[in-house]
Write an enzyme that holds these catalytic residues in place. Structure first.
Site, PDB file in Angstrom:
ATOM      1  N   THR A 169       0.876  -1.171   0.000  1.00 14.85           N
ATOM      2  CA  THR A 169       0.000   0.000   0.000  1.00 14.85           C
ATOM      3  C   THR A 169       0.914   1.221   0.000  1.00 14.85           C
ATOM      4  OG1 THR A 169      -1.735  -1.137   1.213  1.00 14.85           O
ATOM      5  CG2 THR A 169      -1.573   1.233   1.587  1.00 14.85           C
ATOM      6  N   VAL A 198     -13.252  -4.604   1.629  1.00 15.51           N
ATOM      7  CA  VAL A 198     -12.646  -3.288   1.825  1.00 15.51           C
ATOM      8  C   VAL A 198     -11.699  -3.388   3.010  1.00 15.51           C
ATOM      9  CG1 VAL A 198     -13.082  -0.857   2.363  1.00 15.51           C
ATOM     10  CG2 VAL A 198     -14.679  -2.126   0.905  1.00 15.51           C
ATOM     11  N   GLY A 199     -10.488  -2.895   2.836  1.00 19.89           N
ATOM     12  CA  GLY A 199      -9.497  -2.958   3.912  1.00 19.89           C
ATOM     13  C   GLY A 199      -9.473  -1.688   4.729  1.00 19.89           C
ATOM     14  N   GLY A 221      -0.302  -2.313   5.734  1.00 19.65           N
ATOM     15  CA  GLY A 221      -0.194  -3.641   6.324  1.00 19.65           C
ATOM     16  C   GLY A 221      -1.480  -4.425   6.187  1.00 19.65           C
ATOM     17  N   GLY A 223      -4.903  -5.170   6.524  1.00 23.69           N
ATOM     18  CA  GLY A 223      -6.023  -4.270   6.786  1.00 23.69           C
ATOM     19  C   GLY A 223      -6.992  -4.753   7.834  1.00 23.69           C
TER      20      GLY A 223
HETATM   21  N1  GLY Z   1      -3.551  -2.218   4.027  1.00 20.91           N
HETATM   22  C1  GLY Z   1      -4.189  -2.507   2.817  1.00 20.91           C
HETATM   23  C2  GLY Z   1      -5.267  -3.473   2.924  1.00 20.91           C
HETATM   24  O1  GLY Z   1      -5.247  -4.362   3.771  1.00 20.91           O
HETATM   25  O2  GLY Z   1      -6.194  -3.384   2.139  1.00 20.91           O
END
Ligand code: GLY
Length: 302
Positions: A169, A198-199, A221, A223
């Site tokens: 990310t 959705v994270g 990281g 999510g």
């Molecule tokens: N940190 C990005 C996700 O887990 O979507």
């Protein structure tokens, strides 16, 4: 005030063969944008511009180069936040936008809402003239190959391989010469995620947070764990009583001990101090140092 800019390109076990690409990518995002920040560009414009550069770079899991979901499709999430007003714009599960961070900003500035998802976000993009791209333009050969490796693997779980597979990310936090703070985060999420997943990245307080009174944060990281502890807001709360570096460390410790999470974050506090921490083996990030030079590195957990 001295302007500040820090960006990240993900926290995971970045293999040596990809290290230079990561360092080059985060360095480029800071080096290209910092001169404008130093000349008076706002923190909000700065974080959007830096994240756009990272979204363009196929090294990272954002915009071009994003992971594929279980259906072999790209779904992107992003958010941007203005520390002056606490306004934010976010989107989730968009498929045909190269720069989700710009669309997130449009949502913040041109609608009465804070977050749009999926088809609604894409419809809004069309209405305001944000160019749609063929999702194939966002797909890289590397991600297609990886998807084909894992798509039928019954053992595959997002968390288990987290250290070995995910790319980063991306995110940015800036303080401008007026002392205003902004934060932005953009992602393709996790590999082989369920469609519609959705994270943390577009969730306010999880993937990013900014408040002029304390500072700003962007997280990266796993999510599902980052959301549970609202990592970015937690870090900003720690800024009320701790230094930027200590706030970063304490929030990652909370992520680890409370929910056995994995990830990292970057911070700028209202005085312009940087903080960064991660409990993954590595994190890629870059910032402008005291002398105005760009420092870019892969930090290895001690
Ligand atoms: N940190 C990005 C996700 O887990 O979507």
């Amino acid at each position: 005030m001295k302007p500040r800019l820090i960006v990240h390109g993900g926290a995971w076990s970045i293999p040596e063969k990809f290290e230079q690409d990561h360092i080059k990518g985060v360095h480029q995002a800071v080096a290209a944008v910092y001169p404008d920040l130093a000349s008076g560009m706002s923190a909000l414009d700065t974080v959007e511009a830096a994240v756009k550069i990272l979204e363009d770079d196929p090294t990272f899991d954002a915009g071009r180069g994003a992971f594929l979901n279980a259906f072999g499709e790209i779904e992107l999430d992003a958010m941007i936040m203005d520390g002056v007003t606490l306004n934010f714009g976010a989107l989730a599960a968009v498929q045909n936008i190269l720069h989700p961070i710009t669309l997130a900003r449009m949502i913040m500035e041109k609608t009465e809402h804070c977050m749009l998802v999926g088809a609604g976000a894409q419809h809004f993009a069309e209405q305001i003239g944000v160019k749609a791209v063929d999702p194939r333009e966002l797909l890289t050969a590397r991600e297609l190959e990886f998807y084909n490796q894992i798509k039928n693997d019954p053992e595959f779980k997002t968390k288990n391989p987290f250290e070995s597979f995910p790319k980063g990310t991306v995110g940015a936090v800036a303080r401008d010469i007026h002392g205003n703070i902004a934060a932005a985060t953009s992602t393709g999420g996790t590999p082989r995620k369920l469609p519609g997943r959705v994270g943390d990245s577009p969730i306010i307080g999880a993937g990013a947070y900014a408040d002029n009174r304390v500072g700003g944060c962007s997280a990266t990281g796993w999510g599902e764990s980052i959301m549970k502890v609202l990592l970015s807001k937690t870090a900003c709360d720690f800024l009320t009583t701790h230094s930027a570096m200590r706030a970063a460390e304490l929030s990652v410790a909370e992520l680890e001990t409370r929910v056995q999470g994995l990830g990292g974050l970057i911070l700028v506090d209202r005085n312009g101090s940087y903080g960064f921490a991660h409990n993954t083996s590595k994190m890629a990030f870059a910032f402008v140092d005291e002398d105005g030079n760009v420092a870019a590195k892969i930090r290895v957990a001690s």
